[in-house]
Design an enzyme around this catalytic site. Structure first.
Site, PDB file in Angstrom:
ATOM      1  N   ASN A 152     -38.441  31.302  28.846  1.00 11.11           N
ATOM      2  CA  ASN A 152     -39.711  30.799  28.299  1.00 11.11           C
ATOM      3  C   ASN A 152     -40.913  31.423  29.013  1.00 11.11           C
ATOM      4  O   ASN A 152     -42.051  31.003  28.810  1.00 11.11           O
ATOM      5  CB  ASN A 152     -39.770  29.272  28.410  1.00 11.11           C
ATOM      6  N   ASP A 188     -39.452  27.891  45.199  1.00 11.14           N
ATOM      7  CA  ASP A 188     -39.356  26.537  44.645  1.00 11.14           C
ATOM      8  C   ASP A 188     -38.097  25.819  45.090  1.00 11.14           C
ATOM      9  O   ASP A 188     -37.202  26.425  45.688  1.00 11.14           O
ATOM     10  CB  ASP A 188     -39.436  26.590  43.107  1.00 11.14           C
ATOM     11  N   GLU A 234     -44.188  26.529  34.485  1.00 13.51           N
ATOM     12  CA  GLU A 234     -43.728  26.537  33.102  1.00 13.51           C
ATOM     13  C   GLU A 234     -44.896  26.847  32.162  1.00 13.51           C
ATOM     14  O   GLU A 234     -46.060  26.802  32.584  1.00 13.51           O
ATOM     15  CB  GLU A 234     -43.147  25.154  32.770  1.00 13.51           C
ATOM     16  N   HIS A 255     -41.441  31.438  32.329  1.00 12.13           N
ATOM     17  CA  HIS A 255     -41.880  30.812  33.585  1.00 12.13           C
ATOM     18  C   HIS A 255     -41.643  31.742  34.774  1.00 12.13           C
ATOM     19  O   HIS A 255     -40.773  32.613  34.750  1.00 12.13           O
ATOM     20  CB  HIS A 255     -41.253  29.428  33.781  1.00 12.13           C
TER      21      HIS A 255
HETATM   22  P1  PGA Z   1     -32.212  33.781  36.001  1.00 16.11           P
HETATM   23  O1  PGA Z   1     -33.446  32.790  36.055  1.00 16.11           O
HETATM   24  O2  PGA Z   1     -32.410  34.779  37.087  1.00 16.11           O
HETATM   25  O3  PGA Z   1     -31.010  32.906  36.279  1.00 16.11           O
HETATM   26  O4  PGA Z   1     -32.190  34.400  34.641  1.00 16.11           O
HETATM   27  C1  PGA Z   1     -34.716  33.353  36.082  1.00 16.11           C
HETATM   28  C2  PGA Z   1     -35.762  32.267  36.086  1.00 16.11           C
HETATM   29  O5  PGA Z   1     -35.570  31.235  35.424  1.00 16.11           O
HETATM   30  O6  PGA Z   1     -36.797  32.479  36.725  1.00 16.11           O
END
Ligand code: PGA
Length: 250
Positions: free
Chosen positions: A147, A76, A154, A149
């Protein structure tokens, strides 16, 4: 939606999990190189894969692991950010990995956040087409948001989407606010591989480290596959695994 029995591997530490995955990646790169073929990886940003990228750089420096036959596709990118923006994932990936290994620049792919509005649909299709022409993704690396995602898919994301424009959830914007100097500076949209793109990879490893991920990991491993928790979609894949440290284990 069916329930699933998602595999997970528990490691003593995030370092141990990252080293195991780096070793697996190195094996694939070397076996493909021996056949004069490329290895195609789907990559993630965020704090979670940083140790993995550091370990890959170490393998390059200490063992001469070459990445010249490696092709990468990132999950992304924020929409509206040019590649040179300090918070772009382009910058993140170059700073944390690509600048330190011998990847061929033409083999590096990230969605282009500066794509013009009227070109977005064709751009997304071209990203998918490029993945197909590369032979598909051998191994997709994922993190998991608090959450649930995966990429910027999301809660509420359907399973049949490929690369598309996604709206960031409030939680995702809140989490990014600090690095952008305020929530009002966080782009509201992103280009992201869809769940369908992710599930098309031949293998998926989702990394989750630290106590703050334990609850969402527990839910992702035990709840039925549902758009409410996109990481549950990984359970529909025949060769997917969560690599966890002790703190993130359910
Ligand atoms: P993080 O993010 O590795 O900074 O915890 C993970 C994500 O949001 O996919």
């Amino acid at each position: 939606m069916p329930t699933h029995a998602l595999a997970h591997r528990l490691f003593p530490s995030a370092e141990a999990a990252s080293e195991a995955l780096a070793a697996e990646i190195a094996d694939l790169i070397r076996s493909r190189a021996a056949e004069n073929r490329s290895a195609v990886f789907g990559l993630a940003t965020g704090s979670t894969p940083l140790r993995l990228y550091a370990e890959l750089i170490h393998l390059h420096r200490a063992q001469g692991l070459s990445f010249t036959n490696v092709v990468t596709y990132n999950l992304d990118e924020y929409l509206g950010l040019p590649r040179g923006h300090p918070e772009s994932y382009w910058q993140f990936m170059h700073f944390n990995l690509f600048d330190h290994i011998d990847m061929r620049p033409e083999n590096i792919h990230l969605p282009d956040g500066s794509t013009a509005e009227e070109d977005l649909a064709s751009y997304c299709e071209a990203y998918e087409q490029s993945i197909r022409e590369a032979g598909g993704i051998d191994l997709q690396i994922l993190g998991i948001g608090h959450n649930g995602h995966i990429g910027f898919n999301e809660p509420g994301s359907q399973s049949d989407l490929r690369t598309h424009v996604a709206e960031l959830s409030e939680m995702t914007i809140r989490n990014a606010a600090q690095s952008f100097g305020g929530a009002e500076h966080v782009p509201g949209r992103a280009l992201t591989m869809g769940v369908r793109t992710i599930l098309d990879a031949r293998r998926i490893v989702l990394l989750a480290f630290g106590e703050s991920k334990a609850e969402i990991v527990r839910r992702a491993l035990t709840e039925e596959i549902s758009p409410d928790l996109p990481a549950t979609y990984v359970g529909a894949h025949p060769d997917a695994s969560f690599y966890l440290d002790q703190a993130a284990a359910p």
